[in-house]
Design a protein around this motif. Structure first.
Motif, PDB file in Angstrom:
ATOM      1  N   ASP A 299     -19.059  27.489 -26.497  1.00  8.83           N
ATOM      2  CA  ASP A 299     -20.500  27.704 -26.368  1.00  8.83           C
ATOM      3  C   ASP A 299     -20.773  29.121 -25.865  1.00  8.83           C
ATOM      4  O   ASP A 299     -20.248  29.532 -24.838  1.00  8.83           O
ATOM      5  N   GLU A 300     -21.601  29.851 -26.603  1.00  8.15           N
ATOM      6  CA  GLU A 300     -21.968  31.234 -26.286  1.00  8.15           C
ATOM      7  C   GLU A 300     -20.729  32.105 -26.098  1.00  8.15           C
ATOM      8  O   GLU A 300     -20.454  32.624 -25.018  1.00  8.15           O
ATOM      9  N   ILE A 301     -20.018  32.281 -27.185  1.00  7.04           N
ATOM     10  CA  ILE A 301     -18.779  33.055 -27.166  1.00  7.04           C
ATOM     11  C   ILE A 301     -19.020  34.503 -26.769  1.00  7.04           C
ATOM     12  O   ILE A 301     -18.127  35.188 -26.274  1.00  7.04           O
ATOM     13  N   ASP A 302     -20.239  34.986 -26.951  1.00  2.00           N
ATOM     14  CA  ASP A 302     -20.543  36.372 -26.614  1.00  2.00           C
ATOM     15  C   ASP A 302     -20.806  36.582 -25.123  1.00  2.00           C
ATOM     16  O   ASP A 302     -20.924  37.726 -24.666  1.00  2.00           O
ATOM     17  N   ALA A 303     -20.892  35.470 -24.352  1.00  3.84           N
ATOM     18  CA  ALA A 303     -21.239  35.584 -22.933  1.00  3.84           C
ATOM     19  C   ALA A 303     -20.213  36.436 -22.189  1.00  3.84           C
ATOM     20  O   ALA A 303     -19.013  36.165 -22.242  1.00  3.84           O
ATOM     21  N   THR A 304     -20.697  37.478 -21.540  1.00  6.56           N
ATOM     22  CA  THR A 304     -19.927  38.361 -20.641  1.00  6.56           C
ATOM     23  C   THR A 304     -18.904  39.234 -21.351  1.00  6.56           C
ATOM     24  O   THR A 304     -18.151  39.937 -20.688  1.00  6.56           O
ATOM     25  N   LEU A 305     -18.864  39.221 -22.681  1.00  5.99           N
ATOM     26  CA  LEU A 305     -17.897  40.041 -23.400  1.00  5.99           C
ATOM     27  C   LEU A 305     -18.589  41.219 -24.083  1.00  5.99           C
ATOM     28  O   LEU A 305     -19.653  41.075 -24.686  1.00  5.99           O
ATOM     29  N   HIS A 306     -17.973  42.380 -24.003  1.00  8.15           N
ATOM     30  CA  HIS A 306     -18.456  43.586 -24.674  1.00  8.15           C
ATOM     31  C   HIS A 306     -18.443  43.354 -26.187  1.00  8.15           C
ATOM     32  O   HIS A 306     -17.566  42.651 -26.710  1.00  8.15           O
ATOM     33  N   PRO A 307     -19.414  43.899 -26.952  1.00  2.00           N
ATOM     34  CA  PRO A 307     -19.451  43.685 -28.405  1.00  2.00           C
ATOM     35  C   PRO A 307     -18.131  43.987 -29.113  1.00  2.00           C
ATOM     36  O   PRO A 307     -17.733  43.256 -30.025  1.00  2.00           O
ATOM     37  N   ALA A 308     -17.437  45.060 -28.707  1.00  2.34           N
ATOM     38  CA  ALA A 308     -16.159  45.384 -29.356  1.00  2.34           C
ATOM     39  C   ALA A 308     -15.136  44.287 -29.084  1.00  2.34           C
ATOM     40  O   ALA A 308     -14.347  43.917 -29.966  1.00  2.34           O
ATOM     41  N   ALA A 309     -15.156  43.731 -27.863  1.00  2.08           N
ATOM     42  CA  ALA A 309     -14.240  42.642 -27.516  1.00  2.08           C
ATOM     43  C   ALA A 309     -14.592  41.376 -28.292  1.00  2.08           C
ATOM     44  O   ALA A 309     -13.696  40.629 -28.723  1.00  2.08           O
ATOM     45  N   GLN A 310     -15.887  41.134 -28.478  1.00  2.72           N
ATOM     46  CA  GLN A 310     -16.312  39.975 -29.280  1.00  2.72           C
ATOM     47  C   GLN A 310     -15.726  40.051 -30.685  1.00  2.72           C
ATOM     48  O   GLN A 310     -15.230  39.055 -31.230  1.00  2.72           O
ATOM     49  N   ASN A 311     -15.781  41.217 -31.279  1.00  4.52           N
ATOM     50  CA  ASN A 311     -15.279  41.397 -32.644  1.00  4.52           C
ATOM     51  C   ASN A 311     -13.772  41.184 -32.716  1.00  4.52           C
ATOM     52  O   ASN A 311     -13.265  40.524 -33.638  1.00  4.52           O
ATOM     53  N   GLU A 312     -13.048  41.756 -31.755  1.00  6.74           N
ATOM     54  CA  GLU A 312     -11.591  41.590 -31.728  1.00  6.74           C
ATOM     55  C   GLU A 312     -11.215  40.125 -31.521  1.00  6.74           C
ATOM     56  O   GLU A 312     -10.274  39.621 -32.141  1.00  6.74           O
ATOM     57  N   LEU A 313     -11.960  39.446 -30.656  1.00  8.37           N
ATOM     58  CA  LEU A 313     -11.702  38.028 -30.410  1.00  8.37           C
ATOM     59  C   LEU A 313     -11.952  37.212 -31.668  1.00  8.37           C
ATOM     60  O   LEU A 313     -11.186  36.292 -31.986  1.00  8.37           O
ATOM     61  N   LEU A 314     -13.002  37.537 -32.401  1.00  8.92           N
ATOM     62  CA  LEU A 314     -13.320  36.804 -33.625  1.00  8.92           C
ATOM     63  C   LEU A 314     -12.199  36.952 -34.654  1.00  8.92           C
ATOM     64  O   LEU A 314     -11.810  35.980 -35.320  1.00  8.92           O
ATOM     65  N   LYS A 315     -11.666  38.154 -34.792  1.00  2.00           N
ATOM     66  CA  LYS A 315     -10.548  38.363 -35.723  1.00  2.00           C
ATOM     67  C   LYS A 315      -9.329  37.536 -35.310  1.00  2.00           C
ATOM     68  O   LYS A 315      -8.648  36.942 -36.150  1.00  2.00           O
TER      69      LYS A 315
END
Length: 599
Positions: A299-315
């Motif tokens: 739930d809310e995977i973007d919470a507290t993560l920098h946008p660049a980190a969100q992208n790397e995590l998604l990959k």
């Protein structure tokens, strides 16, 4: 195995039955606050569980692969107070696909869950102030030195309090001849990142090192890569953190320079996600052939993560989803993450593993609709609609075209571009409902350059630059044909739009389209289409030129419009690179002219 479909009815925002499909890979759910995203995750992870006494078959954080409905959804007396035998009780139905071929009773095609309200007693601790005389308090202090600075004495009291227990319970089913109300045996984990408390909000915290094993050996490297951290990999340990509040737990990495309790919330959240994925990896190794995938909900995977980190995590999650046959359902409010998700979807070209679901209210009602893979502009418009006048509207750029076929084709192209670009200005184009042959269109814009320089004209693909130059119009050169920032374009291709579809359908380029189940169910094949040309040759004759018995591709296109609608996506995929290059130029023009009109 994976959950292919879900139905929800009579619960919270889903009062009307709402149905939607899920893909086996990553499903990204977006929508406004309070619209039901977390409700979906709670119901999904409540539907299955996997328990084992084998330590290798338990998550690194937790005792079992299961989602606790009560950890996400609290009972609300006003909205959840249904009569015990009401026919309108909240309900969810979960559908499964690719079930194991053995013991199908354990893995049903679908399973229904209905709300249940009971009560349970919970131990509640309180403190009561003792009523003491001044002398008695003095005497007590005299015998208990640690109370010397106290002005009052509190006595701990433990009582039992009855609280509501609100759950979704599975309907009864038969397994091996026996009736049971057990959940489907399939591993699932829920992570509510926005609900994680900072470690500092605990009165105290217990840190324990998680013994490293084969599966955790690369976790520090993954952690470092995603967050772009600056620590040496030597002597890094992964720790569990359990707060004084039993429900407040997390993880943290410890290095030579900092401990687990000094991790940021973003580091803690990422640690939990990685440990969850590693838990499935270890489970797969232990179960071997008895492992049938699992479900991870965040739930809310973007919470507290920098946008660049969100992208790397998604990959990372995409790769692990395929390796582990792991279905992943995420929620987000991040426009940048949705944008990157579409980029990844376009790059991977795997619709079975990547899908966006947008929850929104149907026009004029409180009913929920689920939009599959919406254009990013749609979600942006929903957001700006709620913001009202805070977001200034952009002036519309008027566009002249040859006919309604061109306008339909352009609208389909723009929809694709808007879905994959977060900086699309094609939404500012207004296709005028005016039909002009290309020569008349060019005569028109040439007649008043100063007026038409703030508009865009688009001619059909069969109008080449050579044809335009042969007309020797005085001002046409100023419109910068097919150039970024120009005003005059031709749709990519060398033939009419009708001929482009004709050539595509009767070539091997459309093989993938004819392999689709939808066409096969209707017995639509390329051979059938060829026979249709013969059987309906009268239907496809040129109607404008009397006495002309020649075949008219325009008539063929007109009478097969439904197939053109269906085939567009496949035609687009074949020519995606050319279309995107062309629309990028058009996008620059739309931006430039819109800015001029605004000023």
């Amino acid at each position: 195995m994976f959950i292919s479909k879900m139905k929800i009815s009579n619960f919270r925002s889903f009062q009307k039955e709402t149905e939607f499909n899920l893909v086996r890979g990553i499903n990204l759910i977006t929508g406004l606050n309070g619209i039901g995203k977390s409700t979906i995750l709670a119901l999904l992870t409540n539907s299955t569980e996997f328990k084992s006494t084998n330590p290798l078959e338990k998550p690194y954080l937790g005792d079992a692969f299961r989602g606790e409905f009560s950890d996400v959804i609290l009972y609300d007396e006003k909205s959840d107070n249904y009569a015990k035998n009401s026919i309108n009780k909240p309900k969810s139905v979960i559908y499964f696909e690719d079930r194991p071929s053995t013991n199908l009773g354990q893995y049903p095609l679908s399973h229904t869950y209905k709300s249940s309200l009971s009560s349970t007693k919970k131990q509640v601790t309180s403190h009561k102030k003792l009523k003491l005389t001044a002398q008695l308090l003095k005497d007590i202090k005299k015998d208990n030195s640690f109370l010397q600075s106290s002005n009052q004495i509190l006595v701990k009291q433990i009582n039992k309090k009855e609280i509501p227990r609100f759950r979704f319970l599975p309907d009864s089913r038969t397994i091996n001849g026996k009736q049971t109300r057990a959940k489907v045996t399939w591993p699932t984990l829920y992570l509510g990142l926005s609900r994680v408390y900072p470690t500092g909000e605990n009165d105290s915290a217990e840190v324990k090192e998680i013994p490293s094993d084969t599966f955790l050996s690369d976790l520090p490297q993954i952690h470092k890569n995603i967050l772009d951290e600056k620590f040496e990999l030597a002597d890094v340990t992964t720790n569990s953190i359990k707060g004084s509040d039993a429900k407040k737990y997390g993880s943290g990495i410890e290095t030579e320079n900092f401990g687990a309790l000094s991790n940021s919330i973003g580091q803690t959240n990422l640690g939990q996600i990685l440990l969850a994925v590693k838990s499935f990896e270890r489970l797969k190794s232990s179960l071997g052939g008895e492992y049938f995938g699992g479900l991870l909900a965040i739930d809310e995977i973007d919470a507290t993560l920098h946008p660049a980190a969100q992208n790397e995590l998604l990959k990372y999650l995409y790769d692990e989803s395929q390796k582990l046959n792991l279905q992943i359902v995420l929620t987000t409010h991040s426009l940048s993450l949705i944008d990157f998700f579409y980029d990844l979807k376009s790059l991977k070209k795997n619709d079975d593993y990547l899908q966006v679901l947008q929850l929104d209210y149907k026009s004029g009602s409180n009913d929920i609709e689920v939009v599959v893979n919406p254009p990013i502009s749609r979600y942006t418009n929903v957001l700006t609609k709620r913001m009202g006048s805070l977001t200034p509207s952009q002036p519309k750029v008027k566009v002249l075209t040859e006919d309604d076929v061109a306008r339909w084709f352009l609208e389909k192209l723009f929809e694709k571009f808007n879905a994959l670009s977060s900086s699309s200005h094609l939404t500012n184009l207004k296709l005028l409902d005016v039909s002009l042959g290309w020569e008349n269109l060019l005569k028109l814009i040439n007649s008043d350059y100063e007026y038409y320089k703030n508009m865009i004209s688009i001619v059909d693909p069969d109008v080449s630059e050579e044809k335009i130059n042969a007309k020797s119009f005085e001002y046409i050169e100023k419109f910068n044909f097919n150039k970024s920032g120009g005003n005059l374009f031709s749709i990519p291709g060398e033939k009419s739009i009708e001929n482009i579809f004709y050539d595509f359908i009767f070539s091997e380029s459309s093989n993938k389209m004819f392999e689709q189940q939808k066409l096969r169910n209707q017995n639509i094949t390329r051979d059938m289409m060829k026979n249709d040309l013969v059987e309906n040759k009268e239907l496809y004759k040129d109607k404008k030129n009397h006495g002309n018995n020649n075949f008219s591709v325009k008539q063929w296109y007109k009478h097969n419009r439904d197939l053109m609608e269906y085939s567009f996506d496949f035609l687009f995929e074949v020519n995606k690179e050319d279309y995107f290059k062309w629309m990028s130029k058009l996008n620059t023009s739309a931006k430039t002219i819109s800015s001029l009109l605004k000023s």
